[in-house]
Enzyme design. Structure first.
Site, PDB file in Angstrom:
ATOM      1  NE  ARG A 226      -4.264  -1.449   0.129  1.00 43.16           N
ATOM      2  CZ  ARG A 226      -4.366  -2.524  -0.652  1.00 43.16           C
ATOM      3  NH1 ARG A 226      -3.399  -2.831  -1.480  1.00 43.16           N
ATOM      4  NH2 ARG A 226      -5.450  -3.285  -0.619  1.00 43.16           N
ATOM      5  CG  HIS A 274      -3.093  -1.292  -6.874  1.00 45.54           C
ATOM      6  ND1 HIS A 274      -3.539  -0.585  -5.778  1.00 45.54           N
ATOM      7  CD2 HIS A 274      -3.077  -2.593  -6.494  1.00 45.54           C
ATOM      8  CE1 HIS A 274      -3.785  -1.431  -4.784  1.00 45.54           C
ATOM      9  NE2 HIS A 274      -3.510  -2.658  -5.204  1.00 45.54           N
TER      10      HIS A 274
HETATM   11  N1  LIG Z   1      -0.350  -4.389  -5.105  1.00 43.40           N
HETATM   12  C1  LIG Z   1      -1.216  -5.370  -5.168  1.00 43.40           C
HETATM   13  O1  LIG Z   1      -1.671  -5.720  -6.249  1.00 43.40           O
HETATM   14  C2  LIG Z   1      -1.626  -6.088  -3.913  1.00 43.40           C
HETATM   15  C3  LIG Z   1      -2.320  -7.291  -4.027  1.00 43.40           C
HETATM   16  C4  LIG Z   1      -2.631  -7.998  -2.865  1.00 43.40           C
HETATM   17  C5  LIG Z   1      -2.265  -7.483  -1.625  1.00 43.40           C
HETATM   18  N2  LIG Z   1      -1.606  -6.310  -1.549  1.00 43.40           N
HETATM   19  C6  LIG Z   1      -1.185  -5.760  -0.246  1.00 43.40           C
HETATM   20  O2  LIG Z   1      -0.242  -6.643   0.340  1.00 43.40           O
HETATM   21  C7  LIG Z   1      -0.456  -6.630   1.741  1.00 43.40           C
HETATM   22  C8  LIG Z   1       0.158  -7.847   2.386  1.00 43.40           C
HETATM   23  O3  LIG Z   1      -0.606  -8.988   2.019  1.00 43.40           O
HETATM   24  P1  LIG Z   1      -0.547 -10.346   2.860  1.00 43.40           P
HETATM   25  O4  LIG Z   1      -1.598 -11.225   2.320  1.00 43.40           O
HETATM   26  O5  LIG Z   1       0.833 -10.881   2.904  1.00 43.40           O
HETATM   27  O6  LIG Z   1      -0.938  -9.803   4.315  1.00 43.40           O
HETATM   28  P2  LIG Z   1      -1.008 -10.602   5.690  1.00 43.40           P
HETATM   29  O7  LIG Z   1      -1.107 -12.073   5.439  1.00 43.40           O
HETATM   30  O8  LIG Z   1      -2.053  -9.936   6.509  1.00 43.40           O
HETATM   31  O9  LIG Z   1       0.429 -10.350   6.331  1.00 43.40           O
HETATM   32  C9  LIG Z   1       0.847  -9.115   6.797  1.00 43.40           C
HETATM   33  C10 LIG Z   1       2.264  -9.221   7.344  1.00 43.40           C
HETATM   34  O10 LIG Z   1       2.671  -7.922   7.809  1.00 43.40           O
HETATM   35  C11 LIG Z   1       3.084  -8.034   9.165  1.00 43.40           C
HETATM   36  N3  LIG Z   1       2.732  -6.817   9.911  1.00 43.40           N
HETATM   37  C12 LIG Z   1       1.537  -6.220  10.015  1.00 43.40           C
HETATM   38  N4  LIG Z   1       1.609  -5.133  10.816  1.00 43.40           N
HETATM   39  C13 LIG Z   1       2.897  -5.054  11.218  1.00 43.40           C
HETATM   40  C14 LIG Z   1       3.601  -4.191  12.060  1.00 43.40           C
HETATM   41  N5  LIG Z   1       3.002  -3.149  12.665  1.00 43.40           N
HETATM   42  N6  LIG Z   1       4.919  -4.406  12.262  1.00 43.40           N
HETATM   43  C15 LIG Z   1       5.536  -5.466  11.686  1.00 43.40           C
HETATM   44  N7  LIG Z   1       4.921  -6.347  10.875  1.00 43.40           N
HETATM   45  C16 LIG Z   1       3.621  -6.147  10.649  1.00 43.40           C
HETATM   46  C17 LIG Z   1       2.344  -9.220   9.713  1.00 43.40           C
HETATM   47  O11 LIG Z   1       3.001  -9.693  10.869  1.00 43.40           O
HETATM   48  P3  LIG Z   1       2.493 -11.026  11.651  1.00 43.40           P
HETATM   49  O12 LIG Z   1       2.804 -12.162  10.711  1.00 43.40           O
HETATM   50  O13 LIG Z   1       3.312 -11.069  12.847  1.00 43.40           O
HETATM   51  O14 LIG Z   1       1.028 -10.837  11.863  1.00 43.40           O
HETATM   52  C18 LIG Z   1       2.381 -10.180   8.520  1.00 43.40           C
HETATM   53  O15 LIG Z   1       3.602 -10.862   8.487  1.00 43.40           O
HETATM   54  C19 LIG Z   1      -1.985  -6.544   1.857  1.00 43.40           C
HETATM   55  O16 LIG Z   1      -2.366  -6.019   3.110  1.00 43.40           O
HETATM   56  C20 LIG Z   1      -2.347  -5.608   0.721  1.00 43.40           C
HETATM   57  O17 LIG Z   1      -2.393  -4.280   1.186  1.00 43.40           O
HETATM   58  C21 LIG Z   1      -1.277  -5.591  -2.672  1.00 43.40           C
END
Ligand SMILES: NC(=O)c1ccc[n+]([C@@H]2O[C@H](COP(=O)([O-])OP(=O)(O)OC[C@H]3O[C@@H](n4cnc5c(N)ncnc54)[C@H](OP(=O)(O)O)[C@@H]3O)[C@@H](O)[C@H]2O)c1
Length: 311
Positions: A226, A274
């Site tokens: 994001r 995006h």
């Molecule tokens: N550009 C695009 O096309 C696209 C597509 C899909 C998704 N995305 C973005 O990618 C993001 C990540 O996706 P995901 O599925 O991997 O998310 P996820 O499964 O919710 O994982 C988020 C990760 O970030 C860590 N995290 C969250 N808050 C934190 C903090 N304050 N300090 C340190 N680490 C933190 C979490 O830690 P823990 O493991 O300890 O909980 C987890 O490892 C999504 O939220 C979305 O915004 C973008």
């Protein structure tokens, strides 16, 4: 007897593709795209991307809200959420797409392709001696469903990979650290930084001027999560000074990126609109159907979101 209906809302995703794939999995599901159609009391599941304010209020029996995507920041920040579990999408198609985007972006820097792109435009044969991948330090911020797989894939290619998350993780081939106190040291060691964090109150503006300055001079940044996780003004300054040599940006604080935004004119920024990853209905519908089956049995859905935590 009340029915078992799902209401779909998205200005972005194709309702017919979702109807076909989801009712293929759950033939008895009453799949609705018109919120005014049928008895709203029958609606137990909502499958939505950015529905308008007040959307949920007309459905008194919601038992599951599924966000049509991985990032739930636009959903959990709302003040009109129903009292129902929220789940997000995650499927193998989405993970593969994101992994391919991260690999491409990191390899482009690691193999100096960005330098050859510029040299070719000048008609110049510019030799840059390749570095061994094992010497190149790549850091992945966020080790969730997408970040962990990307980190593993980078490690599989032989990069020196480290990862950072909120809670401690164990990922083969990846040096993991966790928590705010570990972040400064993590950044100081990272030559190519991949941002895979969700946007939450804690991560908004996390990569500010101070933290960007901790990275080795000439570091590269890839943001596919994001835009607002990065302080864009600070990033522009760092890209102009050379502290950050290059950035690959798929996401921005304001999207579409406005005409005339400084990023458009920066030679050292690669912009994609995006699409690092998208939901593939054929793969994701299986997960959504499984969540519905679970909710019907009184169990928690897959990929449950903690709305208070923000992801
Ligand atoms: N550009 C695009 O096309 C696209 C597509 C899909 C998704 N995305 C973005 O990618 C993001 C990540 O996706 P995901 O599925 O991997 O998310 P996820 O499964 O919710 O994982 C988020 C990760 O970030 C860590 N995290 C969250 N808050 C934190 C903090 N304050 N300090 C340190 N680490 C933190 C979490 O830690 P823990 O493991 O300890 O909980 C987890 O490892 C999504 O939220 C979305 O915004 C973008």
């Amino acid at each position: 007897m009340s029915g078992d209906a799902l209401i779909f809302f998205s200005d972005f995703d194709d309702p017919q593709a979702w109807k076909k794939t989801l009712t293929g999995e759950l033939p008895d599901l009453d799949f609705r795209t018109d919120p005014a159609a049928g008895d709203p009391a029958d609606v137990r599941y909502a499958l939505v991307w950015k529905p308008p304010a007040g959307f949920f209020a007309r459905f008194p029996n919601l038992q599951l809200v599924t966000n049509l995507g991985a990032g739930v920041d636009s959903l959990v920040g709302r003040d009109d959420l129903p009292d129902a579990p929220i789940s997000r999408l995650s499927d193998t198609g989405m993970v593969s797409l994101m992994t391919s985007y991260v690999l491409f972006s990191v390899i482009r820097y690691a193999r100096d392709i960005h330098i050859f792109e510029k040299a070719q435009r000048r008609g110049e044969w510019k030799y840059v001696h390749p570095r061994a991948l094992s010497d190149i330090k790549v850091g992945v911020l966020g080790l969730g469903e997408l970040g962990a797989r990307a980190a593993q894939a980078l490690a599989g290619l032989g990069f020196d990979v480290r990862g950072w998350s909120r809670s401690p993780k164990k990922i083969e081939g990846v040096a993991c650290s966790a928590g705010p106190e570990a972040l400064d040291g993590f950044l100081a060691e990272t030559e190519i930084l991949v941002v895979m964090l969700p946007l939450t109150p804690e991560t908004r503006g996390l990569l500010d001027a101070r933290r960007l300055a901790l990275m080795p001079n000439g570091a590269k940044l890839v943001n596919a999560s994001r835009g607002a996780v990065v302080d864009e003004e600070a990033l522009i300054a760092a890209l102009r000074s050379g502290q950050i040599a290059e950035a690959t940006l798929d996401v921005f604080t304001v999207e579409p990126l406005p005409k005339g935004h400084p990023f458009w004119a920066m030679e050292n920024v690669l912009i994609t609109p995006h699409l690092a990853s998208i939901t593939v209905p054929e793969a994701a519908a299986r997960e959504v159907a499984e969540s519905i089956r679970r909710v019907r049995r009184g169990l928690a859905p897959l990929h449950l979101v903690d709305a208070r935590r923000g992801y």
